[in-house]
Design an enzyme around this catalytic site. Structure first.
Site, PDB file in Angstrom:
ATOM      1  N   GLY A  70       0.742  -1.222  -0.132  1.00 50.72           N
ATOM      2  CA  GLY A  70      -0.102  -0.053  -0.043  1.00 50.72           C
ATOM      3  C   GLY A  70       1.044   1.631   0.072  1.00 50.72           C
ATOM      4  O   GLY A  70       0.951   1.911   1.073  1.00 50.72           O
ATOM      5  N   ALA A  71       1.571   1.496  -0.811  1.00 53.32           N
ATOM      6  CA  ALA A  71       2.796   2.627  -1.407  1.00 53.32           C
ATOM      7  C   ALA A  71       1.846   3.497  -1.733  1.00 53.32           C
ATOM      8  O   ALA A  71       1.530   3.952  -2.262  1.00 53.32           O
ATOM      9  CB  ALA A  71       3.346   2.259  -2.493  1.00 53.32           C
TER      10      ALA A  71
ATOM     11  N   ILE B 112       1.476   7.084   3.176  1.00 54.33           N
ATOM     12  CA  ILE B 112       2.801   6.714   4.654  1.00 54.33           C
ATOM     13  C   ILE B 112       3.708   5.781   3.882  1.00 54.33           C
ATOM     14  O   ILE B 112       4.699   5.995   4.641  1.00 54.33           O
ATOM     15  CB  ILE B 112       2.271   6.972   5.695  1.00 54.33           C
ATOM     16  CG1 ILE B 112       2.934   6.543   7.160  1.00 54.33           C
ATOM     17  CG2 ILE B 112       1.460   5.295   5.447  1.00 54.33           C
ATOM     18  CD1 ILE B 112       3.630   7.880   7.456  1.00 54.33           C
TER      19      ILE B 112
ATOM     20  N   ASN C 121      -4.048   3.231  11.216  1.00 51.04           N
ATOM     21  CA  ASN C 121      -5.461   3.561  12.084  1.00 51.04           C
ATOM     22  C   ASN C 121      -6.323   3.112  12.352  1.00 51.04           C
ATOM     23  O   ASN C 121      -6.943   2.500  11.321  1.00 51.04           O
ATOM     24  CB  ASN C 121      -5.690   5.252  11.838  1.00 51.04           C
ATOM     25  CG  ASN C 121      -4.410   5.959  12.211  1.00 51.04           C
ATOM     26  OD1 ASN C 121      -3.537   6.090  12.869  1.00 51.04           O
ATOM     27  ND2 ASN C 121      -4.529   7.201  11.354  1.00 51.04           N
TER      28      ASN C 121
ATOM     29  N   LYS D 295      -4.796   6.755  20.113  1.00 45.00           N
ATOM     30  CA  LYS D 295      -4.589   6.825  18.727  1.00 45.00           C
ATOM     31  C   LYS D 295      -6.009   7.232  18.324  1.00 45.00           C
ATOM     32  O   LYS D 295      -6.498   7.837  17.874  1.00 45.00           O
ATOM     33  CB  LYS D 295      -3.199   6.519  17.628  1.00 45.00           C
ATOM     34  CG  LYS D 295      -3.576   7.042  16.723  1.00 45.00           C
ATOM     35  CD  LYS D 295      -2.161   6.832  15.599  1.00 45.00           C
ATOM     36  CE  LYS D 295      -2.063   8.530  14.928  1.00 45.00           C
ATOM     37  NZ  LYS D 295      -1.459   7.949  13.808  1.00 45.00           N
TER      38      LYS D 295
ATOM     39  N   ASN E 130     -11.480  13.606  13.683  1.00 43.59           N
ATOM     40  CA  ASN E 130     -11.277  12.865  12.410  1.00 43.59           C
ATOM     41  C   ASN E 130     -13.031  13.321  12.054  1.00 43.59           C
ATOM     42  O   ASN E 130     -13.032  13.993  10.787  1.00 43.59           O
ATOM     43  CB  ASN E 130     -11.104  11.843  12.046  1.00 43.59           C
ATOM     44  CG  ASN E 130      -9.756  12.065  11.381  1.00 43.59           C
ATOM     45  OD1 ASN E 130      -9.059  11.960  10.355  1.00 43.59           O
ATOM     46  ND2 ASN E 130      -8.758  11.170  12.792  1.00 43.59           N
TER      47      ASN E 130
ATOM     48  N   ASN F  30      -4.173  21.739   9.913  1.00 44.80           N
ATOM     49  CA  ASN F  30      -3.847  20.932   8.900  1.00 44.80           C
ATOM     50  C   ASN F  30      -4.890  20.291   9.172  1.00 44.80           C
ATOM     51  O   ASN F  30      -5.999  20.791   9.777  1.00 44.80           O
ATOM     52  CB  ASN F  30      -2.678  19.234   9.641  1.00 44.80           C
ATOM     53  CG  ASN F  30      -1.191  19.603   9.748  1.00 44.80           C
ATOM     54  OD1 ASN F  30      -0.877  19.989   9.610  1.00 44.80           O
ATOM     55  ND2 ASN F  30      -0.768  18.306   9.859  1.00 44.80           N
TER      56      ASN F  30
HETATM   57  N1  LIG Z   1      -0.662   9.520   6.085  1.00 45.51           N
HETATM   58  C1  LIG Z   1       0.083   9.512   7.575  1.00 45.51           C
HETATM   59  O1  LIG Z   1       0.069  11.147   7.736  1.00 45.51           O
HETATM   60  C2  LIG Z   1      -1.102   8.414   8.671  1.00 45.51           C
HETATM   61  C3  LIG Z   1      -0.067   8.987   9.957  1.00 45.51           C
HETATM   62  C4  LIG Z   1      -0.752   7.983  10.335  1.00 45.51           C
HETATM   63  C5  LIG Z   1      -0.916   6.445  10.427  1.00 45.51           C
HETATM   64  N2  LIG Z   1      -2.264   6.539   8.531  1.00 45.51           N
HETATM   65  C6  LIG Z   1      -2.751   5.869   8.438  1.00 45.51           C
HETATM   66  O2  LIG Z   1      -1.990   4.631   6.850  1.00 45.51           O
HETATM   67  C7  LIG Z   1      -2.994   4.486   6.424  1.00 45.51           C
HETATM   68  C8  LIG Z   1      -2.253   4.169   4.950  1.00 45.51           C
HETATM   69  O3  LIG Z   1      -3.173   6.317   4.721  1.00 45.51           O
HETATM   70  P1  LIG Z   1      -2.442   7.043   4.177  1.00 45.51           P
HETATM   71  O4  LIG Z   1      -2.422   8.326   4.471  1.00 45.51           O
HETATM   72  O5  LIG Z   1      -0.592   6.474   3.593  1.00 45.51           O
HETATM   73  O6  LIG Z   1      -3.290   6.303   2.693  1.00 45.51           O
HETATM   74  P2  LIG Z   1      -2.943   6.145   1.299  1.00 45.51           P
HETATM   75  O7  LIG Z   1      -2.301   7.609   1.105  1.00 45.51           O
HETATM   76  O8  LIG Z   1      -4.185   5.577   0.687  1.00 45.51           O
HETATM   77  O9  LIG Z   1      -1.961   4.943   1.364  1.00 45.51           O
HETATM   78  C9  LIG Z   1      -2.596   3.501   0.783  1.00 45.51           C
HETATM   79  C10 LIG Z   1      -2.136   3.167  -0.241  1.00 45.51           C
HETATM   80  O10 LIG Z   1      -2.288   2.075  -0.410  1.00 45.51           O
HETATM   81  C11 LIG Z   1      -2.977   1.925  -2.430  1.00 45.51           C
HETATM   82  N3  LIG Z   1      -3.609   0.427  -1.763  1.00 45.51           N
HETATM   83  C12 LIG Z   1      -4.848   0.197  -1.368  1.00 45.51           C
HETATM   84  N4  LIG Z   1      -5.468  -1.480  -1.591  1.00 45.51           N
HETATM   85  C13 LIG Z   1      -4.593  -1.632  -2.760  1.00 45.51           C
HETATM   86  C14 LIG Z   1      -3.352  -3.042  -3.514  1.00 45.51           C
HETATM   87  N5  LIG Z   1      -4.513  -3.950  -3.006  1.00 45.51           N
HETATM   88  N6  LIG Z   1      -2.452  -3.008  -3.535  1.00 45.51           N
HETATM   89  C15 LIG Z   1      -1.598  -1.957  -3.747  1.00 45.51           C
HETATM   90  N7  LIG Z   1      -1.724  -0.707  -3.228  1.00 45.51           N
HETATM   91  C16 LIG Z   1      -3.227  -0.672  -2.581  1.00 45.51           C
HETATM   92  C17 LIG Z   1      -4.387   2.867  -2.080  1.00 45.51           C
HETATM   93  O11 LIG Z   1      -4.097   3.421  -3.834  1.00 45.51           O
HETATM   94  P3  LIG Z   1      -5.704   3.994  -3.977  1.00 45.51           P
HETATM   95  O12 LIG Z   1      -6.111   4.896  -3.076  1.00 45.51           O
HETATM   96  O13 LIG Z   1      -6.579   3.648  -5.461  1.00 45.51           O
HETATM   97  O14 LIG Z   1      -7.023   3.104  -2.730  1.00 45.51           O
HETATM   98  C18 LIG Z   1      -3.415   3.604  -1.624  1.00 45.51           C
HETATM   99  O15 LIG Z   1      -2.190   4.690  -3.080  1.00 45.51           O
HETATM  100  C19 LIG Z   1      -4.137   4.619   7.072  1.00 45.51           C
HETATM  101  O16 LIG Z   1      -4.228   3.488   7.839  1.00 45.51           O
HETATM  102  C20 LIG Z   1      -3.666   5.397   7.716  1.00 45.51           C
HETATM  103  O17 LIG Z   1      -4.573   5.952   8.982  1.00 45.51           O
HETATM  104  C21 LIG Z   1      -1.558   7.619   7.951  1.00 45.51           C
END
Ligand SMILES: NC(=O)c1ccc[n+]([C@@H]2O[C@H](COP(=O)([O-])OP(=O)(O)OC[C@H]3O[C@@H](n4cnc5c(N)ncnc54)[C@H](OP(=O)(O)O)[C@@H]3O)[C@@H](O)[C@H]2O)c1
Length: 300
Positions: free
Chosen positions: A7-8, A11, A101, A183, A191, A251
């Site tokens: 899930g790149a 984060i 999360n 958290k 949120n 933010n």
């Molecule tokens: N971003 C932060 O600052 C942060 C900080 C702490 C915790 N988190 C937690 O970390 C998690 C990810 O957050 P994020 O903000 O990084 O989300 P994000 O940007 O949406 O990243 C997740 C990625 O995974 C992709 N994905 C989904 N299913 C997949 C699959 N089967 N194969 C390959 N790629 C796939 C998504 O594509 P699509 O968008 O096309 O579905 C998206 O590009 C969440 O639970 C969030 O609450 C995030």
């Protein structure tokens, strides 16, 4: 260490980029992001500066390494579908680490992988997906990881070293489940309220009405935690929530960002799970229920 980031996105790409400095990292993500990385580079701006072509694939079948560690960074609602596809690369010694999360990810992962292979983490780093190939590191934060049973095992100490070596400041937690609850309680007000009122995090403390609602949500969510044997004080959780709001006042919350992009939110894994647990334990869930109802009616 051989590391696969499942899930790149925001984060996952940030941690993957940093970990790739000293490890064999492969990112698994959506084609549009992966193609941009292959064609140009993975670029990280903001608190981390990174520009490099790191191994990145959009299909598990392209993975040629046997991962010592799989880091799950898909949104909570994608956990099962993403992990099912990754089944074939999970070896009996592979450790699976979730930084997601919400409170239901470990159980979702446990349906597909062996529970003793799972560890958990939380991070307060902030990262935004700007466009394919480009991530912005918006806030430098703290990361904690731990075994689900709290033991200080060899594998957790090794992973701590791997993270700290590349500059992801990470600490061991002997109660990672409690960290996840903390958290979730903090997120349970910030949120949904920022999504409903379409505001920056800081506005929640500028508006006395919202400040009062934040307090009420904290109180209800903490009582739900206590009913589940996770003992936290309402006052501590309210102070913690205020601190997070102050630190991130400029933010937009992740839920509000998802809403603005017309994407699904993680509310079911945050307020939804609190409601589920509260119902089972017969404690009040009124405010969480209202927040869930409003957010779901906004996005559907
Ligand atoms: N971003 C932060 O600052 C942060 C900080 C702490 C915790 N988190 C937690 O970390 C998690 C990810 O957050 P994020 O903000 O990084 O989300 P994000 O940007 O949406 O990243 C997740 C990625 O995974 C992709 N994905 C989904 N299913 C997949 C699959 N089967 N194969 C390959 N790629 C796939 C998504 O594509 P699509 O968008 O096309 O579905 C998206 O590009 C969440 O639970 C969030 O609450 C995030």
């Amino acid at each position: 260490m051989n590391i696969v980031i499942l899930g790149a996105g925001a984060i996952g790409s940030l941690f993957g980029a940093l970990l790739s400095k000293k490890n064999n990292v492969v990112l698994i993500g959506r084609s549009i992001h992966i193609n941009a990385i292959k064609k140009e580079n993975l670029i990280i701006e903001g608190f981390t500066q990174f520009k490099n072509k790191i191994p990145a694939v959009h299909s598990i079948s392209e993975i040629k390494i046997c991962p010592d560690l799989i880091i799950i960074t898909v949104k909570s609602y994608d956990t099962e579908s993403a992990l099912k596809k990754a089944r074939n690369i999970i070896d009996k010694n592979t450790v699976i680490l979730s930084f997601q999360n919400g409170l239901d990810n470990i159980d979702k992962i446990g349906k597909i992988a062996v529970r003793k292979q799972i560890i958990a983490g939380t991070t307060t780093h902030g990262s935004i997906f700007q466009k394919p190939g480009l991530i912005k590191h918006t806030g430098k934060g703290k990361t904690v990881i731990g075994e689900l049973d709290g033991r200080k095992t060899g594998r957790i100490m090794k992973i701590l070293d791997v993270f700290n070596e590349v500059g992801i400041e990470t600490k061991f937690s002997k109660n990672i489940l409690k960290e996840m609850w903390i958290k979730t309680i903090v997120n349970s007000s910030i949120n949904p309220l920022t999504t409903i009122f379409q505001c920056k995090n800081g506005y929640l403390l500028e508006n006395p009405l919202l400040e009062n609602i934040v307090k009420k949500v904290c109180e209800e969510s903490t009582k739900i935690a206590n009913s589940e044997g996770i003992y936290l004080s309402i006052e501590d959780m309210y102070q913690k929530t205020r601190e997070v709001i102050d630190d991130t006042s400029e933010n937009y919350s992740s839920m509000f960002q998802s809403y603005k992009k017309g994407k699904k939110t993680e509310i079911e894994s945050i307020n939804g799970i609190l409601i589920k647990i509260g119902k089972i334990n017969d404690v009040d869930i009124t405010i969480n229920n209202i927040l869930l109802y409003i957010v779901n009616s906004m996005v559907n």
